[in-house]
Design an enzyme around this catalytic site. Structure first.
Site, PDB file in Angstrom:
ATOM      1  N   HIS A 139     132.716  68.217  20.701  1.00 55.42           N
ATOM      2  CA  HIS A 139     131.833  69.304  21.160  1.00 55.42           C
ATOM      3  C   HIS A 139     132.711  70.540  21.372  1.00 55.42           C
ATOM      4  CE1 HIS A 139     129.373  71.460  24.175  1.00 55.42           C
ATOM      5  NE2 HIS A 139     128.355  70.711  23.819  1.00 55.42           N
ATOM      6  N   GLN A 219     128.529  62.275  27.217  1.00 50.22           N
ATOM      7  CA  GLN A 219     127.495  61.395  26.642  1.00 50.22           C
ATOM      8  C   GLN A 219     127.827  59.924  26.864  1.00 50.22           C
ATOM      9  OE1 GLN A 219     124.765  62.669  25.442  1.00 50.22           O
ATOM     10  NE2 GLN A 219     125.388  64.798  25.216  1.00 50.22           N
ATOM     11  N   CYS A 380     126.476  72.410  19.335  1.00 48.86           N
ATOM     12  CA  CYS A 380     127.808  72.823  19.810  1.00 48.86           C
ATOM     13  C   CYS A 380     128.883  71.982  19.144  1.00 48.86           C
ATOM     14  CB  CYS A 380     127.918  72.725  21.329  1.00 48.86           C
ATOM     15  SG  CYS A 380     126.806  73.818  22.173  1.00 48.86           S
TER      16      CYS A 380
HETATM   17  N1  PMP Z   1     130.687  67.325  25.678  1.00 47.63           N
HETATM   18  C1  PMP Z   1     129.636  66.743  25.110  1.00 47.63           C
HETATM   19  C2  PMP Z   1     129.846  65.555  24.223  1.00 47.63           C
HETATM   20  C3  PMP Z   1     128.360  67.229  25.348  1.00 47.63           C
HETATM   21  O1  PMP Z   1     127.302  66.643  24.774  1.00 47.63           O
HETATM   22  C4  PMP Z   1     128.198  68.346  26.202  1.00 47.63           C
HETATM   23  C5  PMP Z   1     126.824  68.918  26.468  1.00 47.63           C
HETATM   24  N2  PMP Z   1     126.049  69.100  25.341  1.00 47.63           N
HETATM   25  C6  PMP Z   1     129.329  68.901  26.783  1.00 47.63           C
HETATM   26  C7  PMP Z   1     130.562  68.368  26.506  1.00 47.63           C
HETATM   27  C8  PMP Z   1     129.234  70.042  27.714  1.00 47.63           C
HETATM   28  O2  PMP Z   1     128.647  69.604  28.888  1.00 47.63           O
HETATM   29  P1  PMP Z   1     128.141  70.628  29.996  1.00 47.63           P
HETATM   30  O3  PMP Z   1     127.255  71.609  29.275  1.00 47.63           O
HETATM   31  O4  PMP Z   1     127.404  69.767  30.951  1.00 47.63           O
HETATM   32  O5  PMP Z   1     129.341  71.267  30.576  1.00 47.63           O
END
Ligand code: PMP
Length: 422
Positions: A139, A219, A380
């Protein structure tokens, strides 16, 4: 077909486990509504999961009876708020089996947790010519902070490749590790592909070379049992809003000996021992990393979400989610023109797909008209999209309150999309 309690019950029985999804769904008030005159089908759990009534109630109780700033007050309310906040930290400790509660730093979520490690560990340990290893499926939250660090320090980002199923290539990973590697950052479960990565193996191979490992558990924690001592990871991040808790809650776990050597992330109140204009000394763990007033209500909510999860049979929940995923995968792959992106042997949570000649945003919009919430976009994870040669995907992501009837509605809606565009 609209999922009635009767049809859902039948379905549950056919899964052959004791998972009573009808009862579970009653715990989540948001699920009982209609969207565009159709019963809501919520399949965007990888973005944010829903919040059970017990967590909502705990948050309201805090606001009604306990709201006050923590740590600094000697008065009754402040002490109650502090007890609840620190109580939540102990619940987190037990949930991930950390050795000590002070190893669990409260943050807003995985993004903040990774940035904390980048600033606190990375900026101190990484120099010119050093290397940081991440994976091809990360991500942006586990790419961009490390890129910023590389730019600042003249270090290099190395990327573990993956195969066409969305599985990391472990031998190629091992070949990337060398004496210049300062940290490995890998996600537990991919939000875009659903892949479960072999974290224990990844950690063991890094540790053979003395390299610490950060696991992005955004996740992972909602779907898998996490034992940080067993994984032996050095850092592990959690986003509360993906784990049935309010936004603003989250954790970065770190081994105490590493956290102690790290520099603070943000400066301000609550993270100091003494301050003069000449010099500041820092508080011990975890306060050193929790400057300013934290998201007290949200973190207490995270504690309540953990209580809720502990009240469930998590093994049965996991089996049930796996059945849903298998069922949805079989149904969607049987539709001509649909391609699943991410076909790893070990998967959980997310099911990404593309429909030939239809942009995923159009899929998302038509599904929304049917009352079905999915996510469409790059999730993302633009490098992952590039790896699979797609600009974006549609993604259905599951929680243990979803049903096979909801999957059937998803499948029918996808067929409708194909008809509209044919
Ligand atoms: N890592 C992963 C694998 C995610 O799915 C996400 C959220 N989509 C994030 C990091 C970022 O998390 P947060 O928006 O809660 O900071």
């Amino acid at each position: 077909m609209i999922a009635t309690e009767k049809t859902i019950q039948t379905d549950t029985q056919s899964t052959g486990n004791a998972w009573d999804v009808v009862r579970i769904r009653r715990d989540f008030p948001v699920l009982a509504q209609t969207v565009n005159s159709k019963p809501l089908v919520y399949l965007d759990n990888a973005a944010s999961s829903q919040v059970p009534q017990v967590v909502i109630d705990r948050g309201s109780r805090y606001l009604r009876e306990e709201h006050s700033n923590i740590h600094r007050g000697v008065h009754y309310l402040s002490q109650r708020a502090t007890t609840a906040y620190e109580g939540a930290r102990e619940k987190v400790r037990r949930f991930i089996n950390a050795r000590e509660a002070r190893e669990c730093i409260f943050v807003r979520g995985s993004t903040e947790g990774i940035n904390l490690v980048m600033h606190g560990y990375g900026r101190k340990s990484v120099g010119v010519g050093d290397e940081i290893v991440i994976s091809a499926m990360e991500h942006h939250a586990n790419i961009v902070p490390w890129q910023m660090l590389c730019e600042e320090k003249g270090a290099k980002l190395r990327v573990i490749p993956m195969n066409d199923d969305g599985e990391l290539l472990l031998d190629e990973y091992e070949a990337l590790l060398n004496e210049r590697t300062k940290i490995v950052g890998v996600m537990h479960v991919s939000n875009a592909l659903g892949t479960i990565n072999p974290i224990k193996e990844i950690v063991a191979r890094a540790h053979k070379q003395g390299v610490p490992v950060l696991v992005d558990g955004a996740q992972g924690a909602p779907h898998l049992k996490v034992d940080v001592q067993d994984l032996d990871c050095d850092f592990y991040t959690i986003s509360g809003h993906k784990m049935f808790a309010p936004t603003g809650s989250g954790v970065v776990y770190g081994k105490a000996e590493l956290l102690e050597r790290m520099q603070p992330f943000m400066g301000g109140g609550d993270m100091i021992r003494t301050v003069t204009f000449e010099q500041t000394t820092y508080a011990g763990l975890p306060n050193k990393f929790e400057a300013g007033t934290p998201a007290i209500a949200s973190q207490i909510g995270l504690g309540a979400a953990i209580d809720y999860l502990n009240s469930l049979d998590r093994a049965a929940a996991h089996r049930y989610e796996q059945e849903l995923l298998a069922y949805a995968t079989a149904k969607l792959s049987a539709i001509e023109g649909v391609r699943i992106i991410g076909t790893a042997r070990e998967k959980t949570g997310s099911l990404s797909f593309v429909i030939e000649d239809v942009h995923p945003h159009d899929v998302g919009t038509i599904l929304d008209q049917e009352g079905i919430a999915i996510r469409a976009g790059h999730h993302c994870a633009q490098p992952t999209m590039k790896r699979f040669n797609v600009p974006a995907t549609a993604r259905a992501s599951f929680a243990f309150y979803n049903t096979k009837e909801e999957v059937d509605r998803l499948v029918a809606a996808v067929q409708k999309v194909i008809e509209v565009f044919s």
